[in-house]
Design a protein around this motif. Structure first.
Motif, PDB file in Angstrom:
ATOM      1  N   VAL A 107      61.058  -4.445  70.731  1.00  0.00           N
ATOM      2  CA  VAL A 107      59.734  -4.804  70.240  1.00  0.00           C
ATOM      3  C   VAL A 107      58.970  -5.577  71.312  1.00  0.00           C
ATOM      4  N   GLN A 112      55.862  -9.039  68.245  1.00  0.00           N
ATOM      5  CA  GLN A 112      56.798  -9.961  67.618  1.00  0.00           C
ATOM      6  C   GLN A 112      56.089 -11.246  67.184  1.00  0.00           C
ATOM      7  N   ASP A 116      55.649 -12.662  63.406  1.00  0.00           N
ATOM      8  CA  ASP A 116      56.088 -14.001  63.005  1.00  0.00           C
ATOM      9  C   ASP A 116      55.025 -14.768  62.218  1.00  0.00           C
ATOM     10  N   ALA A 134      61.891  -4.408  64.474  1.00  0.00           N
ATOM     11  CA  ALA A 134      61.755  -5.814  64.082  1.00  0.00           C
ATOM     12  C   ALA A 134      61.192  -5.881  62.673  1.00  0.00           C
ATOM     13  N   THR A 287      65.250  -8.931  65.169  1.00  0.00           N
ATOM     14  CA  THR A 287      64.838  -7.937  66.137  1.00  0.00           C
ATOM     15  C   THR A 287      66.052  -7.216  66.685  1.00  0.00           C
TER      16      THR A 287
END
Length: 290
Positions: A107, A112, A116, A134, A287
């Protein structure tokens, strides 16, 4: 060597290579019957290669001249290395163009970081073949705990067809499953030399008769949005809109999110599921590289 001798040698070569592969290593189900010979049976190789058993049998018996596309598929199914692949093509009198090897996917860091920040909606990053690269905690709570799945098996289509819990979660499972097959057909057209895609199609063709039937139908689709109805043991029935957002930097990575309209029971169900879900997971569990 003469053409007949080459065909005979090709058949012996194929038999030797399939004898080296265990059914378990290829993801084939245990039949419980005694095997007279080691390794894969002819019919299993044929199924994995999506060719008829009669065709493959005649090929092993030296009674048939194989085409280059069939040899390419067999080389992938039998997991031949480059030298073995070249030898196979030489025996068949065909030119061997080695396939381009795709690098493993990981990823992208910006995706990412975006993932998040999404704490109140489920989201995953999908790669080639719909591999799951992910996910955020809410996606794991909604669909399944992806971290429990070996990295090399972490694929959305495989989950839809082989995981009973995931299959039961979709009230409109057949629609979802058909879309997955159609998407893989599009992927196969874009990446015809992808050995992992070939292996995935072969595995699912053996394991699931519906996948085998729908794959043979050659339907294609590329949908970037839609609606799914899910049955969740904690949140209840959820009607969710899904949207896939492509990455301009890497078209082979896409962010998929599930949302519900504010004020609906599905919206409240997602909020409840988010409050019930731990906010953080170790990065190694969120991930992976495929």
């Amino acid at each position: 060597m003469s053409r007949d001798v080459n065909r005979s040698e090709l058949g012996q070569f194929l038999r030797a290579r399939r004898a080296e592969l265990s059914p378990a290593a290829m993801g084939l189900p245990e039949t419980g019957t005694h095997r007279r010979v080691p390794g894969l049976r002819r019919e299993e190789v044929a199924q994995l290669a999506s060719i008829s058993e009669q065709y493959y049998t005649r090929l092993e018996q030296g009674r048939l001249q194989a085409s280059a596309p069939v040899l390419t598929v067999l080389a992938r199914v039998l997991r031949l290395d480059d030298d073995q692949r070249d030898y196979l093509f030489e025996l068949a009198g065909k030119e061997s163009a080695r396939p381009h090897r795709q690098k493993g996917q990981k990823v992208r860091p910006p995706l990412q970081r975006l993932l998040d920040t999404l704490t109140d909606i489920p989201a995953v990053v999908l790669g080639r073949r719909m591999d799951i690269l992910a996910w955020n905690p809410l996606a794991a709570a909604l669909i399944t705990d992806f971290s429990r799945i070996p990295q090399e098996q972490r694929n959305y289509v495989r989950l839809v067809f082989t995981d009973p819990a995931v299959r039961d979660r979709y009230l409109d499972w057949e629609t979802i499953a058909r879309d997955c097959v159609a998407f893989l057909r599009m992927e196969a057209a874009r990446n015809p030399d992808d050995p992992r895609l070939t292996a995935l199609v072969g595995e699912l063709s053996v394991k699931d008769p519906q996948f085998r039937q729908w794959w043979a139908g050659h339907h294609v689709a590329h949908r970037a949005f839609g609606t799914k109805t899910m049955r969740h043991p904690v949140a209840g029935e959820l009607v969710l809109d899904w949207e896939t957002l492509g990455s301009a930097a890497d078209p082979d990575q896409q962010l998929t999110v599930w949302t519900a309209e504010a004020g609906t029971p599905s919206y409240e169900g997602l909020r409840f599921l988010a409050s019930w879900t731990p906010a953080e997971q170790p990065a190694s569990r969120r991930t992976g590289q495929t």
